[in-house]
Design an enzyme around this catalytic site. Sequence first.
Site, PDB file in Angstrom:
ATOM      1  N   GLN A  70       0.833  -1.196   0.000  1.00  0.00           N
ATOM      2  CA  GLN A  70       0.000   0.000   0.000  1.00  0.00           C
ATOM      3  C   GLN A  70       0.874   1.256   0.000  1.00  0.00           C
ATOM      4  O   GLN A  70       1.816   1.374   0.785  1.00  0.00           O
ATOM      5  CB  GLN A  70      -0.912   0.009   1.237  1.00  0.00           C
ATOM      6  CG  GLN A  70      -1.926  -1.116   1.272  1.00  0.00           C
ATOM      7  CD  GLN A  70      -3.036  -0.932   0.261  1.00  0.00           C
ATOM      8  OE1 GLN A  70      -3.098   0.060  -0.477  1.00  0.00           O
ATOM      9  NE2 GLN A  70      -3.941  -1.903   0.193  1.00  0.00           N
ATOM     10  N   GLU A 107      -1.577 -16.599  -3.631  1.00  0.00           N
ATOM     11  CA  GLU A 107      -1.062 -15.491  -4.434  1.00  0.00           C
ATOM     12  C   GLU A 107      -0.569 -16.004  -5.777  1.00  0.00           C
ATOM     13  O   GLU A 107       0.066 -17.045  -5.868  1.00  0.00           O
ATOM     14  CB  GLU A 107       0.074 -14.793  -3.683  1.00  0.00           C
ATOM     15  CG  GLU A 107       0.835 -13.752  -4.475  1.00  0.00           C
ATOM     16  CD  GLU A 107      -0.047 -12.631  -5.014  1.00  0.00           C
ATOM     17  OE1 GLU A 107       0.104 -12.267  -6.192  1.00  0.00           O
ATOM     18  OE2 GLU A 107      -0.905 -12.146  -4.248  1.00  0.00           O
ATOM     19  N   ASP A 112      -8.352  -9.366  -0.897  1.00  0.00           N
ATOM     20  CA  ASP A 112      -7.873  -8.041  -1.315  1.00  0.00           C
ATOM     21  C   ASP A 112      -7.439  -8.140  -2.774  1.00  0.00           C
ATOM     22  O   ASP A 112      -6.249  -8.102  -3.090  1.00  0.00           O
ATOM     23  CB  ASP A 112      -6.706  -7.613  -0.418  1.00  0.00           C
ATOM     24  CG  ASP A 112      -6.274  -6.167  -0.671  1.00  0.00           C
ATOM     25  OD1 ASP A 112      -6.944  -5.483  -1.462  1.00  0.00           O
ATOM     26  OD2 ASP A 112      -5.267  -5.735  -0.079  1.00  0.00           O
ATOM     27  N   CYS A 114      -9.985  -1.913  -3.904  1.00  0.00           N
ATOM     28  CA  CYS A 114      -9.522  -0.624  -4.420  1.00  0.00           C
ATOM     29  C   CYS A 114     -10.430  -0.140  -5.546  1.00  0.00           C
ATOM     30  O   CYS A 114     -10.159   0.890  -6.160  1.00  0.00           O
ATOM     31  CB  CYS A 114      -8.080  -0.730  -4.915  1.00  0.00           C
ATOM     32  SG  CYS A 114      -7.833  -1.960  -6.219  1.00  0.00           S
TER      33      CYS A 114
END
Length: 311
Positions: free
Chosen positions: A90, A140, A190, A218
């Site tokens: 971030q 991931e 996320d 986001c």
Amino acid sequence: MARLSSTGDMMVMVQMTTLSEEDRQKFSKLVVDAMVAAEIGVVSVYLQCNDEVCDAARPSAVLHHVHGQPQLRMPLLGLDFLIGPLSFYQANSRTCELLYSRALDWLAPSEASVVLDVCCGVGTIGLCASKRCRQVIGLELIPEAVESAKANAALNGVKNTDWKVGRAEEVLAGVLEALDPSLEVCAVVDPPRPGLHATVLGALRSCPQLSRIVYVSCNPESLVEDIVKLTLPRESDEDPFVPVRAVACDMFPHTMHCEMILLLERRSKVADPRPKGAALAEEAQAAKEARKVAFEASGAGDEACDAGAGA
């Protein structure tokens, strides 16, 4: 590109076109000397070769470490994270602490629960949750990010984590099937701006052990689309998720962008916050049915019946 740690240390990456070895060495010296002379806390400098017409370099773009330490240490919620010039992290580190604190408070894992960290990046959220739960399983796509997550776990002495490489839509179902059926599961997701793959949404929704999801986004538009798929009632699904609370987080001041945090829980675990509203809805439905019966009994036509029911 400049990354600034709360410690005051800075990592800088400068893009350049491809140069001969001799010219690159000359350019490197000019850049490093200028950065050091500026005395602004630069502890790491990289050069990235980018011959594209925009600053979005290809994944295969050559990267040269030309000064200082290879990684930058970023403190976060009592832990330290080592990040490189291409690591996802971030940008607003101060607001990031507020965002992750709120997300973990809403996730509320117990010491006996398993936390799924979907799209885990370098493991920031999962590692911050590790001291509150039995185990963290991170998923991931980027292998380098998973290696960073493992390194960050070792750096902080965290041993209750398991990191998986691969697309979430290809890995998640197997991870869920392998879980002990007696364990409670909660998930934090996320994803990138496009949101979650439909297969991931289906796997999360159909896992009976999964009682709670915290969605960090986001892109509020793709968030809405995904929430509909997680919550829309279906005949084959008696216990969908329901949105419980949400908050916007201004990670990018003076821009049109913001982050969103949204908590979802199983409908069976959420008390109806509108008991009076539910009772009124039932009364209205009963009155509508009564009017319909009265019209039919009086011999009124279907058209009149419909008009009366609509009234």
